[in-house]
Write a protein that holds these residues in place. Structure first.
Motif, PDB file in Angstrom:
ATOM      1  N   GLY A  47       2.691  10.917  -5.511  1.00 37.55           N
ATOM      2  CA  GLY A  47       2.026  12.217  -5.567  1.00 37.55           C
ATOM      3  C   GLY A  47       2.144  12.993  -4.271  1.00 37.55           C
ATOM      4  N   GLY A  48       2.788  12.417  -3.270  1.00 41.70           N
ATOM      5  CA  GLY A  48       2.986  13.101  -2.007  1.00 41.70           C
ATOM      6  C   GLY A  48       1.881  12.905  -0.997  1.00 41.70           C
ATOM      7  N   VAL A  49       0.893  12.044  -1.288  1.00 40.18           N
ATOM      8  CA  VAL A  49      -0.215  11.801  -0.356  1.00 40.18           C
ATOM      9  C   VAL A  49       0.276  10.929   0.795  1.00 40.18           C
ATOM     10  CG1 VAL A  49      -2.520  10.808  -0.079  1.00 40.18           C
ATOM     11  CG2 VAL A  49      -1.918  12.012  -2.188  1.00 40.18           C
ATOM     12  N   LEU A  50      -0.089  11.313   2.017  1.00 42.53           N
ATOM     13  CA  LEU A  50       0.275  10.558   3.206  1.00 42.53           C
ATOM     14  C   LEU A  50      -0.723   9.419   3.405  1.00 42.53           C
ATOM     15  CD1 LEU A  50       2.231  10.532   5.677  1.00 42.53           C
ATOM     16  CD2 LEU A  50       0.500  11.882   6.896  1.00 42.53           C
ATOM     17  N   TRP A  51      -0.220   8.184   3.595  1.00 40.88           N
ATOM     18  CA  TRP A  51      -1.084   7.010   3.707  1.00 40.88           C
ATOM     19  C   TRP A  51      -1.034   6.420   5.109  1.00 40.88           C
ATOM     20  CZ3 TRP A  51      -4.551   4.697   0.431  1.00 40.88           C
ATOM     21  CH2 TRP A  51      -4.658   5.298  -0.839  1.00 40.88           C
ATOM     22  N   ARG A  52      -2.148   5.807   5.509  1.00 44.09           N
ATOM     23  CA  ARG A  52      -2.236   5.133   6.794  1.00 44.09           C
ATOM     24  C   ARG A  52      -1.231   3.986   6.819  1.00 44.09           C
ATOM     25  NH1 ARG A  52      -6.086   1.422   9.309  1.00 44.09           N
ATOM     26  NH2 ARG A  52      -7.257   1.276   7.368  1.00 44.09           N
ATOM     27  N   ARG A  53      -0.473   3.930   7.877  1.00 45.63           N
ATOM     28  CA  ARG A  53       0.603   2.939   7.987  1.00 45.63           C
ATOM     29  C   ARG A  53       0.070   1.666   8.648  1.00 45.63           C
ATOM     30  NH1 ARG A  53       5.527   4.708  11.533  1.00 45.63           N
ATOM     31  NH2 ARG A  53       5.758   6.317   9.920  1.00 45.63           N
ATOM     32  N   VAL A  54      -0.048   0.606   7.855  1.00 44.45           N
ATOM     33  CA  VAL A  54      -0.542  -0.673   8.347  1.00 44.45           C
ATOM     34  C   VAL A  54       0.350  -1.773   7.775  1.00 44.45           C
ATOM     35  CG1 VAL A  54      -2.491  -2.274   8.430  1.00 44.45           C
ATOM     36  CG2 VAL A  54      -2.914   0.188   8.411  1.00 44.45           C
ATOM     37  N   PRO A  55       0.882  -2.676   8.587  1.00 49.45           N
ATOM     38  CA  PRO A  55       1.707  -3.763   8.038  1.00 49.45           C
ATOM     39  C   PRO A  55       0.876  -4.654   7.130  1.00 49.45           C
ATOM     40  CG  PRO A  55       1.168  -4.187  10.342  1.00 49.45           C
ATOM     41  CD  PRO A  55       0.720  -2.789  10.052  1.00 49.45           C
ATOM     42  N   SER A  56       1.523  -5.238   6.135  1.00 49.87           N
ATOM     43  CA  SER A  56       0.823  -6.137   5.216  1.00 49.87           C
ATOM     44  C   SER A  56       1.270  -7.564   5.488  1.00 49.87           C
ATOM     45  CB  SER A  56       1.116  -5.753   3.760  1.00 49.87           C
ATOM     46  OG  SER A  56       0.382  -6.580   2.870  1.00 49.87           O
ATOM     47  N   THR A  57       0.451  -8.267   6.283  1.00 55.05           N
ATOM     48  CA  THR A  57       0.719  -9.665   6.617  1.00 55.05           C
ATOM     49  C   THR A  57      -0.582 -10.448   6.487  1.00 55.05           C
ATOM     50  OG1 THR A  57       0.395  -9.122   8.969  1.00 55.05           O
ATOM     51  CG2 THR A  57       2.663  -9.177   8.155  1.00 55.05           C
ATOM     52  N   PRO A  58      -1.129 -10.559   5.282  1.00 61.22           N
ATOM     53  CA  PRO A  58      -2.404 -11.261   5.110  1.00 61.22           C
ATOM     54  C   PRO A  58      -2.313 -12.705   5.587  1.00 61.22           C
ATOM     55  CG  PRO A  58      -1.283 -10.936   2.995  1.00 61.22           C
ATOM     56  CD  PRO A  58      -0.559 -10.111   4.007  1.00 61.22           C
ATOM     57  N   GLY A  59      -3.367 -13.126   6.288  1.00 62.90           N
ATOM     58  CA  GLY A  59      -3.384 -14.465   6.850  1.00 62.90           C
ATOM     59  C   GLY A  59      -3.027 -14.488   8.321  1.00 62.90           C
ATOM     60  N   LYS A  60      -2.508 -13.375   8.847  1.00 64.02           N
ATOM     61  CA  LYS A  60      -2.135 -13.304  10.259  1.00 64.02           C
ATOM     62  C   LYS A  60      -3.354 -12.901  11.080  1.00 64.02           C
ATOM     63  CE  LYS A  60       1.231 -11.260  13.430  1.00 64.02           C
ATOM     64  NZ  LYS A  60       2.376 -10.314  13.557  1.00 64.02           N
ATOM     65  N   GLY A  61      -3.782 -13.769  11.975  1.00 60.35           N
ATOM     66  CA  GLY A  61      -4.967 -13.490  12.764  1.00 60.35           C
ATOM     67  C   GLY A  61      -6.224 -13.939  12.045  1.00 60.35           C
ATOM     68  N   LYS A  62      -7.293 -13.174  12.203  1.00 58.79           N
ATOM     69  CA  LYS A  62      -8.564 -13.477  11.570  1.00 58.79           C
ATOM     70  C   LYS A  62      -8.948 -12.354  10.612  1.00 58.79           C
ATOM     71  CE  LYS A  62     -10.298 -16.047  15.579  1.00 58.79           C
ATOM     72  NZ  LYS A  62     -11.388 -16.140  16.595  1.00 58.79           N
ATOM     73  N   PRO A  63      -9.665 -12.681   9.531  1.00 60.46           N
ATOM     74  CA  PRO A  63     -10.078 -11.621   8.602  1.00 60.46           C
ATOM     75  C   PRO A  63     -11.119 -10.703   9.238  1.00 60.46           C
ATOM     76  CG  PRO A  63     -11.083 -13.708   7.998  1.00 60.46           C
ATOM     77  CD  PRO A  63     -10.104 -14.021   9.089  1.00 60.46           C
ATOM     78  N   ASP A  64     -10.927  -9.408   9.075  1.00 64.50           N
ATOM     79  CA  ASP A  64     -11.906  -8.414   9.515  1.00 64.50           C
ATOM     80  C   ASP A  64     -12.649  -7.955   8.263  1.00 64.50           C
ATOM     81  OD1 ASP A  64     -13.395  -6.334  10.476  1.00 64.50           O
ATOM     82  OD2 ASP A  64     -11.725  -5.247  11.396  1.00 64.50           O
TER      83      ASP A  64
END
Length: 220
Positions: A47-64
């Motif tokens: 739809g052309g909406v601009l999204w926040r760019r965040v890598p998807s690496t679940p399990g890396k680090g600690k859950p927030d």
């Protein structure tokens, strides 16, 4: 699919991890709308909406646990996936299962057409959530949603400025709003158009009975 677990318990599918740090995202005005200076094709949805760019690496680090991952929330909402395990949300003849933590003292007075940023759930994860989540233990309502509609997005709103876009607020906007051109979306919003209330404990008991019956057929 199973949710991740840590020493603190279950980590929902849509939770952001500390290792999933958002990239630097300088913004500019391009074609009379907000854009990334180094924009890539996957930064916008169809739809052309601009999204926040965040890598998807679940399990890396600690859950927030206080942060929601933009892409996984969006996939769960649009695809009606369980926000806890990432598998298909529970659906029966009464509709898709949703848990609402913002329960009022008189939920029967709720109007049809509720707006929410919380994706649906499957029945096993729903029963787990109301036991494990302190917020839900205090108050929740379970809904069976017959129809829902994508409503808009929640995110960071900008406005044009003499030296470039200026961040003004964190808001929710509808897809029809002109402001949609000036937002970096972080969560997808839906309207729960038609729903009824349900009791997940009763549903879980019925599901367990059916599973036992099917697993051990009685002989005549």
């Amino acid at each position: 699919m199973s949710p991740a677990t840590t020493t603190r318990g279950t980590v929902p599918y849509i939770t952001q991890w500390t290792g999933e740090q958002k990239a630097a995202m300088p913004v500019v005005t391009r074609r009379e709308r907000l854009a990334y200076a180094d924009e890539r094709s996957y930064d916008r949805d169809i739809g052309g909406v601009l999204w926040r760019r965040v890598p998807s690496t679940p399990g890396k680090g600690k859950p927030d646990f206080g942060a929601v991952h933009p892409l996984r929330q969006r996939l769960a909402m649009a695809g009606l996936l369980c926000q806890v395990c990432g598998g298909p949300a529970d659906r029966n003849e009464d509709g898709v299962l949703w848990l609402m933590g913002e329960a009022s003292d008189n939920p029967d007075s709720w109007p049809q057409g509720l707006e929410t940023a919380h994706p649906p759930v499957c029945l096993p994860c729903a029963t787990l959530s109301v036991r494990a989540c302190p917020h839900l233990r205090r108050r929740f309502v379970a809904l069976r949603v017959q129809t829902c509609t994508l409503a808009g997005v929640h995110g960071a709103l900008y406005q044009p400025g003499p030296d470039g876009p200026i961040l003004t607020d964190a808001v929710g906007v509808t897809f029809r709003s002109p402001a949609i051109r000036w937002i970096i979306a972080s969560q997808l919003l839906v309207y729960l158009d038609r729903f009824t209330f349900t009791d997940i404990e009763t549903e879980a008991e019925i599901a367990a009975t059916r599973k036992t019956t099917h697993g051990h057929p009685q002989r005549e």
